[in-house]
Write a protein that holds these residues in place. Sequence first.
Motif, mmCIF file in Angstrom:
data_model
loop_
_atom_site.group_PDB
_atom_site.id
_atom_site.type_symbol
_atom_site.label_atom_id
_atom_site.label_comp_id
_atom_site.label_asym_id
_atom_site.label_seq_id
_atom_site.Cartn_x
_atom_site.Cartn_y
_atom_site.Cartn_z
ATOM 1 N N GLU A 1 -11.790 28.611 1.706
ATOM 2 C CA GLU A 1 -11.302 27.400 0.626
ATOM 3 C C GLU A 1 -10.816 27.619 0.024
ATOM 4 O O GLU A 1 -10.568 28.939 -1.285
ATOM 5 C CB GLU A 1 -12.564 26.889 0.293
ATOM 6 C CG GLU A 1 -13.802 27.149 1.466
ATOM 7 C CD GLU A 1 -14.664 27.619 1.204
ATOM 8 O OE1 GLU A 1 -14.722 28.467 0.638
ATOM 9 O OE2 GLU A 1 -16.017 27.623 2.341
ATOM 10 N N THR A 2 -9.614 26.783 -0.927
ATOM 11 C CA THR A 2 -9.267 26.798 -2.061
ATOM 12 C C THR A 2 -9.714 27.109 -3.353
ATOM 13 O O THR A 2 -8.773 28.180 -4.295
ATOM 14 C CB THR A 2 -8.086 26.017 -1.665
ATOM 15 O OG1 THR A 2 -8.719 24.440 -1.810
ATOM 16 C CG2 THR A 2 -7.181 26.162 -0.933
ATOM 17 N N GLY B 1 -4.492 29.584 -2.845
ATOM 18 C CA GLY B 1 -4.409 28.909 -1.094
ATOM 19 C C GLY B 1 -2.685 28.741 -0.899
ATOM 20 O O GLY B 1 -2.730 28.236 0.308
ATOM 21 N N ILE B 2 -1.739 29.155 -1.299
ATOM 22 C CA ILE B 2 -0.994 29.287 -0.537
ATOM 23 C C ILE B 2 -0.217 30.570 -0.774
ATOM 24 O O ILE B 2 -0.257 31.910 -1.447
ATOM 25 C CB ILE B 2 0.025 28.863 -1.723
ATOM 26 C CG1 ILE B 2 0.053 27.239 -2.394
ATOM 27 C CG2 ILE B 2 1.650 28.360 -1.397
ATOM 28 C CD1 ILE B 2 -0.120 26.196 -0.653
ATOM 29 N N ILE C 1 -4.258 26.627 5.039
ATOM 30 C CA ILE C 1 -5.388 26.225 5.887
ATOM 31 C C ILE C 1 -5.405 26.321 7.357
ATOM 32 O O ILE C 1 -4.757 25.974 8.408
ATOM 33 C CB ILE C 1 -4.912 24.509 5.234
ATOM 34 C CG1 ILE C 1 -3.998 24.610 3.680
ATOM 35 C CG2 ILE C 1 -5.458 23.466 5.558
ATOM 36 C CD1 ILE C 1 -3.336 22.908 3.941
ATOM 37 N N ALA C 2 -6.511 26.316 7.482
ATOM 38 C CA ALA C 2 -7.601 25.984 8.760
ATOM 39 C C ALA C 2 -7.116 25.293 9.368
ATOM 40 O O ALA C 2 -7.805 23.961 8.566
ATOM 41 C CB ALA C 2 -8.924 27.096 9.327
ATOM 42 N N PRO C 3 -7.088 24.457 10.821
ATOM 43 C CA PRO C 3 -6.910 23.350 11.546
ATOM 44 C C PRO C 3 -8.636 22.960 11.117
ATOM 45 O O PRO C 3 -9.184 23.692 11.634
ATOM 46 C CB PRO C 3 -6.797 24.061 12.759
ATOM 47 C CG PRO C 3 -6.035 25.371 13.026
ATOM 48 C CD PRO C 3 -6.997 25.940 11.532
ATOM 49 N N ILE D 1 -7.123 32.278 6.998
ATOM 50 C CA ILE D 1 -8.432 33.104 6.234
ATOM 51 C C ILE D 1 -9.693 32.795 6.537
ATOM 52 O O ILE D 1 -9.771 31.783 6.023
ATOM 53 C CB ILE D 1 -7.978 33.908 4.811
ATOM 54 C CG1 ILE D 1 -6.367 34.661 5.016
ATOM 55 C CG2 ILE D 1 -8.760 35.520 4.976
ATOM 56 C CD1 ILE D 1 -5.885 35.383 3.265
ATOM 57 N N GLU D 2 -10.581 34.072 7.186
ATOM 58 C CA GLU D 2 -11.599 33.015 7.509
ATOM 59 C C GLU D 2 -12.314 34.229 6.415
ATOM 60 O O GLU D 2 -12.065 35.386 6.224
ATOM 61 C CB GLU D 2 -12.515 33.305 9.076
ATOM 62 C CG GLU D 2 -11.156 32.766 9.812
ATOM 63 C CD GLU D 2 -11.972 32.839 11.277
ATOM 64 O OE1 GLU D 2 -12.588 33.322 11.240
ATOM 65 O OE2 GLU D 2 -11.835 31.314 11.948
#
Length: 240
Positions: free
Chosen positions: A4-5, A69-70, A144-146, A193-194
């Motif tokens: 998460e951001t 998160g960018i 951002i993940a789908p 990213i996970e």
Amino acid sequence: MPIETQWLDRPVTAVAPDLVGCILVRRWANGRVLRGQIVETEAYGPGDPACHGFRRQTPRNAAMFAAAGIAYVYQIYGLYHCLNVVTGKAGEASAVLIRAVALEQWPEGVISPKPAPLHRLAAGPGKLCRVFDLDRRFNGFPLIAPHGLSAPAAAAAAASVADFCPNSCPDSCPDSCPDSFTDPCAAASALWIEHRSARGSNAAPADSIPLVQTTRIGISQGQDLPWRWYHRDSPAVSKP
């Protein structure tokens, strides 16, 4: 689970070691997916003379001043691209350079110029960008993940980049500004990213990653700062 951001909204020297062991994921518009474990990172932040934003904000480093998160992607030597994850507060230049990734599988369509094992294909910032097909089109791209963020949250992330684009380009004008994310082909893709997990032969549980902390590579200033971290047992770590 996608990062998460808010998790990235921390000091860069806290995020950088925590990213080692996480999974970088790229999805193309045609549905193809490539995954790999991050095995090496470097931190660049406030007060650091090696940081691109040390002196001031410019059109080229604007994404580095955006919200956490960018993606900040820049080119070196006119040939290679480097992927960075923006951290911390908006308006403060701070990002983690992803130096090396251990791939989970051989990338579709990739032919190595010389015989090389899988673990060396993304063993360096330029190598991993080539394999993941990342270039300046992804500069300012929200990681951002789908379905990972709600539509308002995704819009807010994209807006934070526009706020720092010196030309205030609309997303529908991909050719007008090389310094912000506007490419429609990249827009049909996804990059995220996970968190650390046990998925894949190159992954490791969160509590079993042996980290080495040392100084950074290939810089002329701030060489004494121990802001590089890597997975001690990974053969995919880059070579100085």
